[in-house]
Design a protein around this motif. Structure first.
Motif, PDB file in Angstrom:
ATOM      1  N   LEU A  47      38.151  38.784  31.429  1.00  0.00           N
ATOM      2  CA  LEU A  47      39.099  38.902  30.812  1.00  0.00           C
ATOM      3  C   LEU A  47      38.945  39.566  29.546  1.00  0.00           C
ATOM      4  N   SER A  52      44.329  41.122  30.100  1.00  0.00           N
ATOM      5  CA  SER A  52      44.931  39.868  30.970  1.00  0.00           C
ATOM      6  C   SER A  52      45.036  40.359  32.348  1.00  0.00           C
ATOM      7  N   VAL A  82      42.381  29.970  27.920  1.00  0.00           N
ATOM      8  CA  VAL A  82      43.181  30.948  28.435  1.00  0.00           C
ATOM      9  C   VAL A  82      44.726  30.358  28.082  1.00  0.00           C
ATOM     10  N   VAL A  95      50.489  35.582  34.495  1.00  0.00           N
ATOM     11  CA  VAL A  95      49.532  36.510  33.716  1.00  0.00           C
ATOM     12  C   VAL A  95      48.567  35.254  32.962  1.00  0.00           C
ATOM     13  N   THR A  97      45.670  35.259  30.124  1.00  0.00           N
ATOM     14  CA  THR A  97      45.181  35.832  28.975  1.00  0.00           C
ATOM     15  C   THR A  97      44.176  34.991  28.114  1.00  0.00           C
TER      16      THR A  97
END
Lengths: 145, 145
Positions: A47, A52, A82, A95, A97
């Motif tokens: 990451l 992402s 995350v 998603v 991230t």
DNA sequence: TATTGTTATACTCTATAACTATA
DNA sequence: TATAGTTATAGAGTATAACAATA
């Protein structure tokens, strides 16, 4: 056109395989946060490099099955490393991230890993390190072919 | 003297670690005998390099706890890959020795993993392979330090 | 009393199969 | 019908704690 089944190229492949296997076992023991598994660390690294990603993309990149990545992402989210957002175009997907906390932890992790690797690399001369540094991006490419 | 705490050298170290870990995971999946775990393979490799050893010595070398090594040695013995003899001087200990069957299997395993790695390397261009080939002996040295 | 190895038990990580929701 | 992700479940591998045998 190299022939990897004999000669210098085969020897190089053999050396590469042996070294990668042994080095990985030593690196595995250099964990910063003992509560993070090697794959969890690897996901954060991915990451950090790629930004992402969806759980499916992460599963393919880390070579684990989707249900395993579901669990890993859930654990990382529970640890505040995350964040999960809905996918803008596809409501099936999510998603993933990384948070600022994850980036800080990776920074700290790298610092400690470097201490270990530096102790190994201290035995190398400058040309050897240069060769290794030049090969690093190639090894990365090799890892996800 | 390179500074591994920042800049290109730090990036190279990070890339190196990530690539080695991921590549090793893929290589581990290239097993001749699917019933042998990575640590079982590693124990055989250690015995191949260092000769006979006691379970305690093997546990320390492989960085696993003694009860885990008890199980691993028992599994290897059941598969006919190691032999257990009484220790000549200390009746508490045992001596673990690999069989000829184990050596043959190790050779076959190395061959298969080399073939897999070669199939990945075949996707690289000439410059990339040159960089990797130059780094191979350095990686080997690094793994042995 | 310390050390080597074992047994019993529980936890972590990953996989497969079956399911839900969306494309 | 196909795809993304999840849930349920099982298996492999390892660890800790308690124990036995020997030093």
């Amino acid at each position: 056109m190299p022939d990897f089944s004999q000669g210098d190229d085969a020897a190089a492949v053999n050396a590469l395989r042996s070294a990668v296997m042994r080095l990985s076992r030593r690196l595995k023991h250099q964990r910063v946060d003992e509560s993070l598994s090697p794959t969890e660390m690897s996901v954060l690294g991915t990451l950090s490099r790629c930004g992402s990603a969806t759980p499916g993309e992460l599963a393919r990149k880390e070579h684990v099955q989707p249900p395993s990545m579901t669990r890993i992402v859930a654990l990382l989210e529970a640890k505040g490393l995350v964040r999960l957002d809905p996918h803008p175009d596809d409501r099936r997907q999510k998603v993933v991230t990384q948070t600022e906390q994850a980036e800080a932890m990776l920074e700290e992790s790298r610092r400690k890993r470097n201490a270990f690797l530096a102790s190994l690399v201290a035995e190398l001369d400058e040309d050897e390190w240069a060769a290794l540094r030049a090969a690093a991006p190639v090894l990365e490419k090799l890892a996800h072919i």
